[in-house]
Design an enzyme around this catalytic site. Structure first.
Site, PDB file in Angstrom:
ATOM      1  N   ASP A  78       0.463   4.960   1.826  1.00 32.08           N
ATOM      2  CA  ASP A  78      -0.285   5.382   3.004  1.00 32.08           C
ATOM      3  C   ASP A  78      -1.453   6.306   2.667  1.00 32.08           C
ATOM      4  O   ASP A  78      -1.306   7.301   1.951  1.00 32.08           O
ATOM      5  CB  ASP A  78       0.636   6.118   3.988  1.00 32.08           C
ATOM      6  CG  ASP A  78       1.560   5.174   4.751  1.00 32.08           C
ATOM      7  OD1 ASP A  78       1.212   3.989   4.889  1.00 32.08           O
ATOM      8  OD2 ASP A  78       2.623   5.637   5.209  1.00 32.08           O
ATOM      9  N   HIS A  97       4.713   0.182   0.285  1.00 31.24           N
ATOM     10  CA  HIS A  97       5.480  -0.610   1.251  1.00 31.24           C
ATOM     11  C   HIS A  97       4.635  -1.751   1.806  1.00 31.24           C
ATOM     12  O   HIS A  97       3.406  -1.767   1.670  1.00 31.24           O
ATOM     13  CB  HIS A  97       6.053   0.260   2.377  1.00 31.24           C
ATOM     14  CG  HIS A  97       5.039   1.030   3.150  1.00 31.24           C
ATOM     15  ND1 HIS A  97       4.471   2.190   2.676  1.00 31.24           N
ATOM     16  CD2 HIS A  97       4.484   0.822   4.370  1.00 31.24           C
ATOM     17  CE1 HIS A  97       3.617   2.667   3.562  1.00 31.24           C
ATOM     18  NE2 HIS A  97       3.594   1.850   4.597  1.00 31.24           N
ATOM     19  N   ARG A 131       4.678   6.193  13.810  1.00 25.42           N
ATOM     20  CA  ARG A 131       4.852   6.909  12.545  1.00 25.42           C
ATOM     21  C   ARG A 131       4.390   8.355  12.655  1.00 25.42           C
ATOM     22  O   ARG A 131       3.310   8.641  13.172  1.00 25.42           O
ATOM     23  CB  ARG A 131       4.033   6.217  11.443  1.00 25.42           C
ATOM     24  CG  ARG A 131       4.313   6.739  10.037  1.00 25.42           C
ATOM     25  CD  ARG A 131       3.452   6.036   9.028  1.00 25.42           C
ATOM     26  NE  ARG A 131       2.130   6.621   8.895  1.00 25.42           N
ATOM     27  CZ  ARG A 131       1.064   5.983   8.413  1.00 25.42           C
ATOM     28  NH1 ARG A 131       1.173   4.720   8.046  1.00 25.42           N
ATOM     29  NH2 ARG A 131      -0.104   6.584   8.327  1.00 25.42           N
ATOM     30  N   HIS A 191       0.826  -1.204   0.000  1.00 25.29           N
ATOM     31  CA  HIS A 191       0.000   0.000   0.000  1.00 25.29           C
ATOM     32  C   HIS A 191       0.860   1.253   0.000  1.00 25.29           C
ATOM     33  O   HIS A 191       2.022   1.245   0.397  1.00 25.29           O
ATOM     34  CB  HIS A 191      -0.932   0.021   1.216  1.00 25.29           C
ATOM     35  CG  HIS A 191      -0.215   0.104   2.532  1.00 25.29           C
ATOM     36  ND1 HIS A 191       0.480  -0.956   3.079  1.00 25.29           N
ATOM     37  CD2 HIS A 191      -0.070   1.132   3.412  1.00 25.29           C
ATOM     38  CE1 HIS A 191       1.012  -0.598   4.240  1.00 25.29           C
ATOM     39  NE2 HIS A 191       0.700   0.681   4.459  1.00 25.29           N
TER      40      HIS A 191
END
Length: 320
Positions: A113, A267, A282, A111
């Site tokens: 983000d 990623h 994150r 995906h």
């Protein structure tokens, strides 16, 4: 055991006094001997940003000095940081915490983000808080190179198409042995509010001018195609994106930081560490709407009236 010597041919020295070790052939660089923080000089930060645009993802070992506050402060050097639209942030922060023990920490599907919003993030900065003794690597793919290697007929087709992305994608489609906790987290937290956005399959990177594919697991349907045709074309383009020669795999150590250009990558977090603890946090930097090759911008299809970001802003304001 001493560290393996670094081969001089692996060093990319184009970025001032930064030493960047190439990790793979077409994506990924490790920044050597650098302490991240909001106090980086403008010159050094400029070199770091240029290296990120060139390598798509950067890795920095040994950042034990970072905590939640300094992690966020460093992220703000790239722009305004935002919380995840649906996943609650740890108290008083805008961080996304991925904790494997809580059902939401195993992002084991390719995906980019948050493409279910029109202005999806430009930069993501992930910090290793608790790293398992083995397993739990993350893999990134270069979506700009994936586009560049398409045959011309496929380029022209992809450039003409748009797709709907949503956070209510088919979570179980490519996963086996899903735990009840993971399914519950997806249903009750991740899709607690529903978002949809329309993006071009190919967008023009706002800083490099490169063209890159926007795909990944949030893509629900390519507009104008029957569902079966949409799925087959998605699979064709996605398979080209995640070819092994177009990826880099990072073996995490405690206190590592990964910084990636979300506009030019996908990623995948490898789910091979069993019941070991794995916690990463994150920082997400707000992006801009993607622009197609003919100048049209991504657009919202569905957005709840209030988002988690607004809630977090209110909490922070109240505690100031």
């Amino acid at each position: 055991m001493s560290a393996s010597p670094i081969h001089p041919d692996s060093i990319d020295s184009r970025f001032g006094d930064l030493r960047i070790r190439r990790v793979a052939g077409h994506i990924g660089g490790e920044v050597l001997d650098l302490q991240l923080g909001a106090d980086l000089s403008d010159e050094r930060f400029g070199h770091l940003k240029a290296a990120l645009l060139a390598h798509k993802v950067l890795f920095v070992r040994g950042q034990s000095h970072l905590d939640d506050a300094s992690h966020q402060a460093f992220g703000e050097r790239f722009g305004r940081i935002v919380a995840h639209p649906t996943v609650p942030a740890p108290g008083g922060t805008r961080l996304l915490e991925l904790d494997a023990s809580k059902g939401g920490g195993r992002a084991d599907s390719w995906h980019t983000d948050v493409t279910f919003v029109d202005a999806f993030p430009r930069i993501s900065i992930l910090r290793g808080v608790t790293i398992p003794a083995f397993g739990g690597d993350t893999v990134w793919a270069n979506t700009a190179r994936a586009y560049e290697l398409l045959p011309e007929p496929l380029k022209r087709l992809a450039e003409s198409l748009w797709a709907v992305h949503g956070n209510d994608y088919d979570y179980a489609a490519d996963r086996t042995n899903l735990s009840a906790e993971r399914v519950r987290h997806h249903r009750e937290v991740f899709v607690s509010a529903l978002y949809e956005a329309e993006h071009p399959l190919v967008h023009v990177h706002p800083e490099t001018g490169e063209r890159a594919l926007i795909l990944g697991h949030f893509l629900k349907k390519i507009e104008g195609l029957a569902s079966g045709e949409s799925q087959r074309l998605f699979e064709l383009l996605q398979a080209r994106t995640v070819r092994l020669d177009n990826t880099v795999r990072w073996q995490w150590r405690q206190d590592d930081v990964a910084i990636w250009d979300n506009r030019a990558t996908q990623h995948y977090a490898v789910n091979d560490y069993g019941d070991q603890a794995r916690v990463v946090r994150r920082v997400t930097v707000h992006g801009e709407t993607a622009v197609s090759v003919d100048g049209r911008r991504s657009r919202t299809r569905r957005r709840p009236e209030a988002s988690n970001d607004a809630t977090v802003d209110a909490v922070i304001a109240a505690s100031a």
